[in-house]
Design an enzyme around this catalytic site. Structure first.
Site, PDB file in Angstrom:
ATOM      1  N   LYS A   9       2.295   4.707  20.299  1.00 49.13           N
ATOM      2  CA  LYS A   9       1.743   4.848  18.946  1.00 49.13           C
ATOM      3  C   LYS A   9       0.244   4.540  18.967  1.00 49.13           C
ATOM      4  CE  LYS A   9       2.499   3.513  14.204  1.00 49.13           C
ATOM      5  NZ  LYS A   9       1.968   2.333  13.565  1.00 49.13           N
TER       6      LYS A   9
ATOM      7  N   GLU B 126      -9.161  -0.185  10.624  1.00 49.17           N
ATOM      8  CA  GLU B 126      -8.383  -0.926  11.632  1.00 49.17           C
ATOM      9  C   GLU B 126      -8.921  -0.672  13.049  1.00 49.17           C
ATOM     10  OE1 GLU B 126      -4.004  -1.584  10.183  1.00 49.17           O
ATOM     11  OE2 GLU B 126      -4.425   0.551  10.160  1.00 49.17           O
TER      12      GLU B 126
ATOM     13  N   GLY C 147       0.871  -1.172   0.000  1.00 46.94           N
ATOM     14  CA  GLY C 147       0.000   0.000   0.000  1.00 46.94           C
ATOM     15  C   GLY C 147       0.904   1.217   0.000  1.00 46.94           C
ATOM     16  N   SER C 148       0.480   2.296   0.643  1.00 49.59           N
ATOM     17  CA  SER C 148       1.284   3.516   0.598  1.00 49.59           C
ATOM     18  C   SER C 148       2.593   3.356   1.385  1.00 49.59           C
ATOM     19  CB  SER C 148       0.462   4.703   1.088  1.00 49.59           C
ATOM     20  OG  SER C 148      -0.201   4.386   2.289  1.00 49.59           O
TER      21      SER C 148
ATOM     22  N   ALA D 229       3.224   8.570   3.985  1.00 42.67           N
ATOM     23  CA  ALA D 229       3.172   8.114   2.592  1.00 42.67           C
ATOM     24  C   ALA D 229       1.746   8.173   2.076  1.00 42.67           C
ATOM     25  CB  ALA D 229       3.683   6.681   2.513  1.00 42.67           C
TER      26      ALA D 229
ATOM     27  N   ASN E 159      -7.112   8.698  14.671  1.00 45.74           N
ATOM     28  CA  ASN E 159      -7.760   7.991  13.558  1.00 45.74           C
ATOM     29  C   ASN E 159      -9.294   8.014  13.601  1.00 45.74           C
ATOM     30  OD1 ASN E 159      -5.037   7.510  13.252  1.00 45.74           O
ATOM     31  ND2 ASN E 159      -5.308   5.477  12.397  1.00 45.74           N
TER      32      ASN E 159
ATOM     33  N   LYS F 234      -2.825  -4.025   6.508  1.00 43.84           N
ATOM     34  CA  LYS F 234      -3.761  -3.615   7.548  1.00 43.84           C
ATOM     35  C   LYS F 234      -3.845  -4.734   8.575  1.00 43.84           C
ATOM     36  CE  LYS F 234      -5.578   0.107   5.490  1.00 43.84           C
ATOM     37  NZ  LYS F 234      -5.662   1.450   6.019  1.00 43.84           N
TER      38      LYS F 234
ATOM     39  N   GLY G 297       4.038   0.626   2.691  1.00 44.66           N
ATOM     40  CA  GLY G 297       4.835  -0.521   2.228  1.00 44.66           C
ATOM     41  C   GLY G 297       5.574  -0.189   0.935  1.00 44.66           C
TER      42      GLY G 297
END
Ligand code: KPL
Length: 291
Positions: A176, A258, A9-10, A120, A184, A72, A12
């Protein structure tokens, strides 16, 4: 070194592209992105600009020295099962949420925990934007020393990625988690970019979600003070002000979020009451089901 990035994805794709400047990299992801990378390479734009030529495919290669997992969190069980086929010498999760390492550990050994602060965004198939340089921290998921972390860190540093090895991965993962638990769901539900949280009523909700997360961390014997969780939240809001959070993007695009591995994980582990995380999790799940 042969590196497989599972989850192109972005993030990765960006990490894989950076690694491909030094190592043989295989990006494992979905078409049409991997087909575009195979055909024309991966264009990295923004803070750093270059074109990388990693291998890109929808299946894993036969072998790997290092596997970086960037899917994810709800795809982690499949990542573990699939990566077992290429028997990576070291696997490292760079994912959001709690519990990914335990899931990977069922099939792979050793498994490292990692955090990555690069921003990203996937612009279109074959093109990824680097929204800001970041750093990676790696270590044993339960804390303490793991020699594999030094080897993985050396490989990332050789590719120009600032990487540290830490004995305090549980604290980092919970810090985190506190940031993600605050940013989120609030940005996803309100449909705003991260910077909008800085002032006003959404900040009260986000910072209380982060404080609750720190309290649950301490119930799990992880040393995270509430003010430290809120300070981390503040600095990520400032550093990613123009970004759309991954959960806000997922909700906008009608995709699964997620939420289970973020606010859901806080609720699941809490011994005390966590009303803000519980409410945010219920609201995001309701939005997901509404489509
Ligand atoms: O990790 C993120 C995400 O969007 O999932 C943050 C740090 C909140 C940046 O947007």
């Amino acid at each position: 070194m042969d590196i497989v990035v599972f989850g192109a994805g972005s993030l990765g794709s960006l990490v894989g592209g950076l690694c491909a400047r030094e190592h043989r990299v295989t990006l494992v992801g979905r078409d049409p992105h991997v087909a575009a990378v195979r055909e024309s390479g991966l264009a990295v734009e923004g803070t750093v600009e270059f074109t990388a030529h990693p291998d890109a495919r929808t299946t894993v290669p036969d072998r790997a020295d290092l596997a970086l997992v960037t899917v994810k969190s709800f795809d982690t069980p499949e990542a573990g099962r699939t990566l077992a086929d290429c028997k990576p010498s070291i696997t490292c999760s760079l994912q959001n949420g709690l519990g990914n390492e335990d899931t990977l550990d069922t099939h792979l050994d050793p498994v490292l925990a990692g955090t990555c602060t690069y921003g990203a965004r996937l612009l279109e198939p074959g093109r990824v934007a680097c929204m800001g340089l970041g750093e990676v921290a790696l270590g044993a998921p339960d804390g303490g020393h793991l020699a594999a972390a030094e080897r993985a860190a050396a490989a990332l540093r050789a590719a120009g990625i600032e990487t540290s090895v830490t004995r305090e991965m549980p604290e980092r993962l919970w810090r985190k988690l506190a940031v993600n638990a605050g940013i989120n769901p609030t940005t996803a539900l309100a449909g705003v970019s991260n910077g909008v949280l800085a002032d006003g009523p959404l900040y009260e909700i986000a910072s209380e979600a982060a404080r609750e997360t720190a309290r649950v961390a301490r119930e799990q014997d992880v040393d995270l003070a509430e003010r430290e969780a809120v300070a981390a939240l503040d600095s990520v809001i400032a550093a990613t002000a123009d970004n759309t959070s991954s959960m806000a993007e997922d909700i906008q695009n009608g995709r699964r979020t997620e939420i289970d591995a973020i606010n859901g994980a806080v609720v699941e582990r809490a011994e005390s009451s966590v009303p803000v995380n519980r409410t945010l999790a219920a609201l995001v799940r309701a939005r997901e089901h509404a489509g």
